[in-house]
Design a protein around this motif. Structure first.
Motif, mmCIF file in Angstrom:
data_model
loop_
_atom_site.group_PDB
_atom_site.id
_atom_site.type_symbol
_atom_site.label_atom_id
_atom_site.label_comp_id
_atom_site.label_asym_id
_atom_site.label_seq_id
_atom_site.Cartn_x
_atom_site.Cartn_y
_atom_site.Cartn_z
ATOM 1 N N UNK A 194 48.354 -19.246 -6.496
ATOM 2 C CA UNK A 194 48.912 -20.434 -5.856
ATOM 3 C C UNK A 194 50.295 -20.808 -6.356
ATOM 4 N N UNK A 195 50.598 -20.534 -7.619
ATOM 5 C CA UNK A 195 51.909 -20.879 -8.166
ATOM 6 C C UNK A 195 52.632 -19.683 -8.771
ATOM 7 N N UNK A 196 52.197 -18.497 -8.465
ATOM 8 C CA UNK A 196 52.854 -17.322 -9.024
ATOM 9 C C UNK A 196 51.905 -16.145 -9.094
ATOM 10 N N UNK A 197 52.254 -15.176 -9.904
ATOM 11 C CA UNK A 197 51.457 -13.953 -10.013
ATOM 12 C C UNK A 197 50.396 -14.015 -11.100
ATOM 13 N N UNK A 198 50.324 -15.108 -11.828
ATOM 14 C CA UNK A 198 49.241 -15.331 -12.789
ATOM 15 C C UNK A 198 48.578 -16.661 -12.467
ATOM 16 N N UNK A 199 47.303 -16.817 -12.772
ATOM 17 C CA UNK A 199 46.591 -18.047 -12.399
ATOM 18 C C UNK A 199 47.115 -19.285 -13.114
ATOM 19 N N UNK A 200 47.108 -20.393 -12.407
ATOM 20 C CA UNK A 200 47.344 -21.712 -12.999
ATOM 21 C C UNK A 200 45.999 -22.437 -13.039
ATOM 22 N N UNK A 201 45.984 -23.662 -13.535
ATOM 23 C CA UNK A 201 44.723 -24.399 -13.659
ATOM 24 C C UNK A 201 43.994 -24.497 -12.323
ATOM 25 N N UNK A 202 44.726 -24.814 -11.268
ATOM 26 C CA UNK A 202 44.089 -25.010 -9.965
ATOM 27 C C UNK A 202 43.411 -23.752 -9.458
ATOM 28 N N UNK A 203 43.959 -22.587 -9.781
ATOM 29 C CA UNK A 203 43.351 -21.345 -9.295
ATOM 30 C C UNK A 203 41.905 -21.202 -9.746
ATOM 31 N N UNK A 204 41.603 -21.628 -10.956
ATOM 32 C CA UNK A 204 40.237 -21.504 -11.470
ATOM 33 C C UNK A 204 39.287 -22.438 -10.719
ATOM 34 N N UNK A 205 39.758 -23.639 -10.417
ATOM 35 C CA UNK A 205 38.934 -24.605 -9.686
ATOM 36 C C UNK A 205 38.795 -24.190 -8.223
ATOM 37 N N UNK A 206 39.904 -23.757 -7.620
ATOM 38 C CA UNK A 206 39.861 -23.325 -6.219
ATOM 39 C C UNK A 206 38.933 -22.127 -6.061
ATOM 40 N N UNK A 207 39.083 -21.134 -6.940
ATOM 41 C CA UNK A 207 38.230 -19.947 -6.807
ATOM 42 C C UNK A 207 36.751 -20.318 -6.931
ATOM 43 N N UNK A 208 36.436 -21.192 -7.871
ATOM 44 C CA UNK A 208 35.038 -21.590 -8.046
ATOM 45 C C UNK A 208 34.490 -22.235 -6.779
ATOM 46 N N UNK A 209 35.296 -23.073 -6.119
ATOM 47 C CA UNK A 209 34.831 -23.698 -4.886
ATOM 48 C C UNK A 209 34.694 -22.679 -3.750
ATOM 49 N N UNK A 210 35.579 -21.690 -3.715
ATOM 50 C CA UNK A 210 35.427 -20.624 -2.723
ATOM 51 C C UNK A 210 34.116 -19.878 -2.944
ATOM 52 N N UNK A 211 33.840 -19.565 -4.185
ATOM 53 C CA UNK A 211 32.637 -18.797 -4.497
ATOM 54 C C UNK A 211 31.376 -19.602 -4.218
ATOM 55 N N UNK A 212 31.388 -20.881 -4.565
ATOM 56 C CA UNK A 212 30.218 -21.719 -4.295
ATOM 57 C C UNK A 212 29.949 -21.815 -2.794
ATOM 58 N N UNK A 213 30.997 -21.867 -1.995
ATOM 59 C CA UNK A 213 30.782 -21.964 -0.550
ATOM 60 C C UNK A 213 30.415 -20.625 0.077
ATOM 61 N N UNK A 214 30.794 -19.521 -0.567
ATOM 62 C CA UNK A 214 30.272 -18.232 -0.127
ATOM 63 C C UNK A 214 28.755 -18.192 -0.331
ATOM 64 N N UNK A 215 28.307 -18.707 -1.471
ATOM 65 C CA UNK A 215 26.871 -18.746 -1.754
ATOM 66 C C UNK A 215 26.139 -19.674 -0.780
ATOM 67 N N UNK A 216 26.765 -20.809 -0.483
ATOM 68 C CA UNK A 216 26.161 -21.762 0.453
ATOM 69 C C UNK A 216 26.000 -21.135 1.836
ATOM 70 N N UNK A 217 27.057 -20.488 2.311
ATOM 71 C CA UNK A 217 26.997 -19.865 3.643
ATOM 72 C C UNK A 217 25.934 -18.770 3.688
ATOM 73 N N UNK A 218 25.869 -17.969 2.655
ATOM 74 C CA UNK A 218 24.875 -16.889 2.612
ATOM 75 C C UNK A 218 23.462 -17.451 2.621
#
Length: 267
Positions: A194-218
């Motif tokens: 989101x802010x470059x080629x290495x993760x920032x704080x938000x990337x960890x939170x965003x990815x976790x929410x993406x993964x949780x919603x993948x699990x929800x959809x499945x």
């Protein structure tokens, strides 16, 4: 000057600010505390793993009634209860005591976004005001998720409402949130995160929410919410493949329930 430091200095200002903070805590082991679920704790655990920084990870639970039950008589013999002495210890350091928290020497920070920002800065991952903006944005989706998964918000009051709302979450709420992040990545000049080629704080939170919603959809036989968002899909896959996070994804922490099993419709 080592090649590693030279590489850091070529990165955006957000990383140069953070690396100095990280040096200031060398030799000091921070403590984080959260329920024994993924929830809001997963982004913190991933940050420390990514930065290869040891941390004391206190995971609170209640063996009989789930992580959130505060009744002392319900605590099992192996449980680490939050309500009682543990919370009083944090209150003595910070009257805003809540989970998650981080304790760093004499400093105690509570409330999730503040904790993420503090830890990220210490680990050289903080992206400043833009990072904070992204953390706040993804928290909106997190709050919608909580309204779906738990009945105490009175959004989802019964199992039947949960089943209906889960489908609507995947079909309506999630795509609206994902569109913003897809557009952000489209305008990122090819940067991986989101802010470059290495993760920032938000990337960890965003990815976790993406993964949780993948699990929800499945779980509800719904299409992957990522399917309509190619940039976000590539982002999700790149983060999951980070070498520094392999140990986390192979660990019991990643296998923890997403939400509290005793109280949540979705866990």
């Amino acid at each position: 000057r080592t090649s590693k430091i030279a590489a850091v200095e070529r990165q955006p200002e957000r990383q140069r600010i953070g690396i100095c903070a990280a040096r200031s805590v060398m030799g000091t082991k921070m403590e984080i505390g959260y329920w024994k679920i993924r929830g809001l704790g997963a982004p913190l655990r991933m940050m420390f793993q990514y930065a290869e920084t040891p941390v004391t990870d206190v995971q609170y639970e209640d063996e009989v009634c789930g992580s959130f039950s505060g009744a002392p008589e319900h605590h099992g013999p192996q449980a680490t209860p939050w309500f009682g002495a543990a919370k009083e210890r944090v209150v003595a350091l910070n009257p805003m005591a809540n989970l998650p928290y981080v304790i760093d020497g004499d400093t105690c920070i509570c409330q999730s976004i503040s904790v993420y920002a503090y830890v990220a800065e210490k680990l050289g991952l903080y992206g400043g005001i833009r990072d904070l903006e992204l953390l706040t944005e993804i928290q909106d989706l997190r709050n919608a998720h909580i309204g779906l998964a738990y009945s105490f918000g009175r959004v989802t009051r019964t199992r039947e409402e949960y089943e209906t709302n889960a489908v609507a979450q995947c079909a309506e709420t999630v795509p609206a949130a994902y569109k913003k992040f897809e557009t952000k990545l489209e305008r990122n000049n090819g940067a991986k995160y989101l802010l470059g080629d290495t993760p920032c704080a938000a990337d960890f939170h965003v990815w976790e929410m993406l993964d949780q919603h993948e699990l929800l959809a499945k779980k509800h036989d719904q299409p992957s919410p990522l399917a309509a968002f190619p940039k976000l899909t590539a982002y999700y896959d790149a983060f999951r493949a980070e070498p520094n996070l392999k140990a986390y994804f192979d660990s019991p922490d990643y296998a923890l329930p997403v939400n509290d099993k005793a109280l949540a419709y979705f866990h």
